[in-house]
Design a protein around this motif. Structure first.
Motif, PDB file in Angstrom:
ATOM      1  N   GLY A 295      -8.369  -2.277   5.466  1.00 10.11           N
ATOM      2  CA  GLY A 295      -8.189  -1.234   4.513  1.00 10.11           C
ATOM      3  C   GLY A 295      -6.581  -0.973   4.163  1.00 10.11           C
ATOM      4  N   CYS A 296      -5.700  -1.931   4.477  1.00  7.96           N
ATOM      5  CA  CYS A 296      -4.489  -2.031   4.164  1.00  7.96           C
ATOM      6  C   CYS A 296      -4.195  -2.726   2.743  1.00  7.96           C
ATOM      7  N   THR A 297      -3.057  -2.158   1.917  1.00 10.51           N
ATOM      8  CA  THR A 297      -2.660  -2.673   0.736  1.00 10.51           C
ATOM      9  C   THR A 297      -1.324  -3.072   0.640  1.00 10.51           C
ATOM     10  N   LEU A 298      -1.199  -4.322   0.171  1.00 10.71           N
ATOM     11  CA  LEU A 298       0.104  -4.878   0.318  1.00 10.71           C
ATOM     12  C   LEU A 298       0.128  -5.196  -1.106  1.00 10.71           C
ATOM     13  N   THR A 299       1.476  -5.010  -1.821  1.00 14.49           N
ATOM     14  CA  THR A 299       1.461  -5.156  -3.115  1.00 14.49           C
ATOM     15  C   THR A 299       3.106  -5.572  -3.527  1.00 14.49           C
ATOM     16  N   ASP A 300       3.342  -6.879  -4.157  1.00 14.63           N
ATOM     17  CA  ASP A 300       4.613  -7.153  -4.453  1.00 14.63           C
ATOM     18  C   ASP A 300       5.553  -6.953  -3.256  1.00 14.63           C
ATOM     19  N   THR A 301       5.202  -7.625  -2.353  1.00 14.76           N
ATOM     20  CA  THR A 301       6.321  -7.433  -0.906  1.00 14.76           C
ATOM     21  C   THR A 301       6.259  -8.690  -0.177  1.00 14.76           C
ATOM     22  N   GLU A 302       7.044  -8.610   0.905  1.00 14.85           N
ATOM     23  CA  GLU A 302       7.147  -9.864   1.840  1.00 14.85           C
ATOM     24  C   GLU A 302       7.227  -9.343   3.248  1.00 14.85           C
ATOM     25  N   GLU A 304       6.245 -10.569   7.613  1.00 15.92           N
ATOM     26  CA  GLU A 304       6.100 -11.574   8.364  1.00 15.92           C
ATOM     27  C   GLU A 304       6.239 -11.251   9.760  1.00 15.92           C
ATOM     28  N   PHE A 305       5.696 -11.971  10.692  1.00 13.88           N
ATOM     29  CA  PHE A 305       5.939 -11.397  12.093  1.00 13.88           C
ATOM     30  C   PHE A 305       5.788 -10.316  12.543  1.00 13.88           C
ATOM     31  N   SER A 306       4.806  -9.560  12.187  1.00 11.84           N
ATOM     32  CA  SER A 306       4.501  -8.007  12.199  1.00 11.84           C
ATOM     33  C   SER A 306       3.036  -7.700  12.220  1.00 11.84           C
ATOM     34  N   ILE A 307       2.901  -6.391  12.632  1.00 13.17           N
ATOM     35  CA  ILE A 307       1.569  -5.815  12.823  1.00 13.17           C
ATOM     36  C   ILE A 307       1.378  -4.721  11.890  1.00 13.17           C
ATOM     37  N   VAL A 308       0.422  -4.514  10.955  1.00 14.60           N
ATOM     38  CA  VAL A 308       0.363  -3.552  10.288  1.00 14.60           C
ATOM     39  C   VAL A 308      -1.212  -2.763  10.596  1.00 14.60           C
ATOM     40  N   MET A 309      -1.278  -1.545  10.919  1.00 22.18           N
ATOM     41  CA  MET A 309      -2.273  -1.122  11.360  1.00 22.18           C
ATOM     42  C   MET A 309      -3.124  -0.370  10.268  1.00 22.18           C
ATOM     43  N   GLU A 310      -4.285  -0.032  10.465  1.00 22.18           N
ATOM     44  CA  GLU A 310      -5.329   0.097   9.347  1.00 22.18           C
ATOM     45  C   GLU A 310      -4.799   1.369   8.180  1.00 22.18           C
ATOM     46  N   ARG A 311      -5.311   0.931   7.135  1.00 25.48           N
ATOM     47  CA  ARG A 311      -5.292   1.936   5.825  1.00 25.48           C
ATOM     48  C   ARG A 311      -3.640   2.195   5.478  1.00 25.48           C
ATOM     49  N   SER A 312      -2.955   1.398   5.935  1.00 25.65           N
ATOM     50  CA  SER A 312      -1.338   1.406   5.522  1.00 25.65           C
ATOM     51  C   SER A 312      -1.196   0.705   4.212  1.00 25.65           C
ATOM     52  N   SER A 313      -0.072   0.967   3.538  1.00 23.42           N
ATOM     53  CA  SER A 313       0.206   0.358   2.244  1.00 23.42           C
ATOM     54  C   SER A 313       1.769   0.079   2.139  1.00 23.42           C
ATOM     55  N   VAL A 329       0.170   4.331   7.080  1.00 29.34           N
ATOM     56  CA  VAL A 329       1.674   4.610   6.684  1.00 29.34           C
ATOM     57  C   VAL A 329       1.721   4.018   5.090  1.00 29.34           C
ATOM     58  N   GLU A 330       2.704   4.661   4.601  1.00 29.65           N
ATOM     59  CA  GLU A 330       3.169   4.194   3.246  1.00 29.65           C
ATOM     60  C   GLU A 330       4.584   3.667   3.036  1.00 29.65           C
ATOM     61  N   ILE A 331       4.912   2.584   2.551  1.00 29.77           N
ATOM     62  CA  ILE A 331       6.244   2.081   2.752  1.00 29.77           C
ATOM     63  C   ILE A 331       6.420   1.596   1.236  1.00 29.77           C
ATOM     64  N   LYS A 332       7.330   2.421   0.544  1.00 24.80           N
ATOM     65  CA  LYS A 332       7.669   1.831  -1.058  1.00 24.80           C
ATOM     66  C   LYS A 332       9.044   2.109  -1.328  1.00 24.80           C
ATOM     67  N   PRO A 333       9.630   1.468  -2.285  1.00 25.07           N
ATOM     68  CA  PRO A 333      11.141   1.726  -2.681  1.00 25.07           C
ATOM     69  C   PRO A 333      11.391   3.207  -3.015  1.00 25.07           C
ATOM     70  N   ALA A 334      12.654   3.386  -2.697  1.00 24.91           N
ATOM     71  CA  ALA A 334      13.125   4.733  -3.147  1.00 24.91           C
ATOM     72  C   ALA A 334      13.480   4.606  -4.370  1.00 24.91           C
ATOM     73  N   ILE A 335      13.381   5.973  -5.087  1.00 26.99           N
ATOM     74  CA  ILE A 335      14.004   5.897  -6.588  1.00 26.99           C
ATOM     75  C   ILE A 335      15.493   5.702  -6.752  1.00 26.99           C
ATOM     76  N   SER A 336      15.683   4.933  -7.826  1.00 30.24           N
ATOM     77  CA  SER A 336      16.798   4.359  -7.927  1.00 30.24           C
ATOM     78  C   SER A 336      18.101   5.321  -7.992  1.00 30.24           C
ATOM     79  N   THR A 337      18.859   5.462  -7.232  1.00 28.48           N
ATOM     80  CA  THR A 337      19.909   6.425  -7.190  1.00 28.48           C
ATOM     81  C   THR A 337      21.286   5.657  -6.433  1.00 28.48           C
ATOM     82  N   PRO A 338      22.362   6.176  -6.689  1.00 27.01           N
ATOM     83  CA  PRO A 338      23.564   5.701  -5.658  1.00 27.01           C
ATOM     84  C   PRO A 338      23.225   5.416  -4.369  1.00 27.01           C
TER      85      PRO A 338
END
Length: 354
Positions: A295-302, A304-313, A329-338
């Motif tokens: 159930g994980c989602t990976l989009t436009d990312t890189e 390796e050498f990792s474990i991603v548990m269920e339903r994380s993106s 878990v949700e990992i995505k870029p922060a809004i562009s700021t200084p």
């Protein structure tokens, strides 16, 4: 012969993952580490298993059920607090009865299983038999001392000055002789009833306590780096297959498992790796020794050498490696700021910023 499997404890070295999950259920190759132990017990011809459970009892019960999926009959034994391995034997007395038993720590990983060891124990039937392996830092483990003939003469729990580099592996074999020993010992410096103290009591009484130095792979998966190392080892044994959906723009190299319902588009997968059931991988590079949970989602990312548990993106982030990512878990870029770093981190988290 019966088995006593320990699946309690707090898993402090795997926090923050274990704030919400049982450490024995963290996946290696998309399979909870506890399940490898249960499979090994069944392969050794043992069917009756008592599982010691603590704060995460409900989660362990949901995962294991009545044991029938493993070919086992499971009895759950609640432990009010992690009061030591000998305490686990003490509270399991009714379940164990007068049977011989193997005690298996549920977060331990032994590649070759325990079948041969159990068969040897059944034939020779000493009062106790412990497994040993050489380690770089024996202060983290129970430690055995052997004499010049290789006979076991002493054991100590996490000694400051170890007398050898032989750590006690988390698999023990006992006859009912151990029950009297655990009844007569007192809590050690950690406030726990130590199984090493009980084994020492057997030695003092002249009991037949044997040891065997294993040469196969063993790991106590109590730390993130240990989990990742075990994950690498399991993925090395993969037999590749594809039960999901791949588009023509996806490139695969090496041994890759794609489980049922997974969809991979516009991506590059370099094995060994596994993509879990129902996962979505889009415009992404997934490198070797990576387990992507169901159930994980990976989009436009890189990654390796990792474990991603269920339903994380993980969306739009480069480059992630050597990571253990929990459930939902949700990992995505922060809004562009200084340039600045923004964190919401649980207790005992570890962060490395480039």
């Amino acid at each position: 012969m019966k088995a006593l499997v320990l699946a309690g404890g707090h898993g402090t070295r795997l926090r923050p993952i274990t704030h919400t999950s049982a450490k024995q259920l963290v996946p290696i190759g998309n399979k909870p580490v506890l399940f490898y132990g249960l499979d090994a017990i069944r392969a050794a011809g043992i069917q009756d298993v008592g599982i010691i459970v603590g704060d995460t009892a409900d989660e362990v019960r949901r995962a294991v059920g009545d044991g029938s999926r493993f070919g086992l009959r499971v009895t759950y034994i609640p432990q009010e607090a992690p009061l030591g391995l000998a305490h686990a034997v003490l509270i399991a007395r009714e379940f164990l009865g007068d049977d011989d038993f193997v005690m298996y720590l549920g977060d331990n990983f032994i590649v070759d299983g325990v079948r041969g060891i159990v068969e040897d124990f059944r034939r020779s039937r000493p009062d106790a038999h412990i497994l040993l392996t050489r380690v770089d830092d024996p202060t983290r483990f129970g430690v055995a001392e052997l004499d010049e003939t290789g006979r076991l003469v002493g054991v100590a729990e996490k000694p400051e000055r170890p007398r050898s580099d032989l750590a006690i592996v988390g698999v023990y074999l006992f006859t009912p002789a151990i029950h009297e020993a655990v009844r007569t010992i007192k809590p050690g410096d950690r406030g726990e009833l130590e199984i090493t103290t009980a084994i020492g009591r057997l030695l003092e009484r002249g009991a037949d306590v044997r040891s065997h130095v294993i040469t196969g792979y063993w790991k106590d998966t109590g730390r993130v780096e240990d989990m990742l190392e075990c994950n690498r080892l399991v993925l090395e044994t993969l037999e590749p297959y594809n039960h999901g959906v791949l588009d023509d723009a996806t490139e695969i190299a090496g041994r890759v498992v794609i489980e049922e319902g997974a969809r991979v588009t516009g991506s590059r997968l370099v094995g060994p790796l596994v993509v879990g059931a129902g996962a979505t991988v889009r415009d992404t590079y997934v490198g070797p020794f990576t387990s992507i949970g169901p159930g994980c989602t990976l989009t436009d990312t890189e990654l390796e050498f990792s474990i991603v548990m269920e339903r994380s993106s993980v969306i739009g982030v480069r480059r992630i490696r050597d990571s253990l990512i929990g459930k939902d878990v949700e990992i995505k870029p922060a809004i562009s700021t200084p340039q600045a770093h923004r964190f919401v981190l649980g207790d005992h988290s570890r962060v490395r910023v480039a």
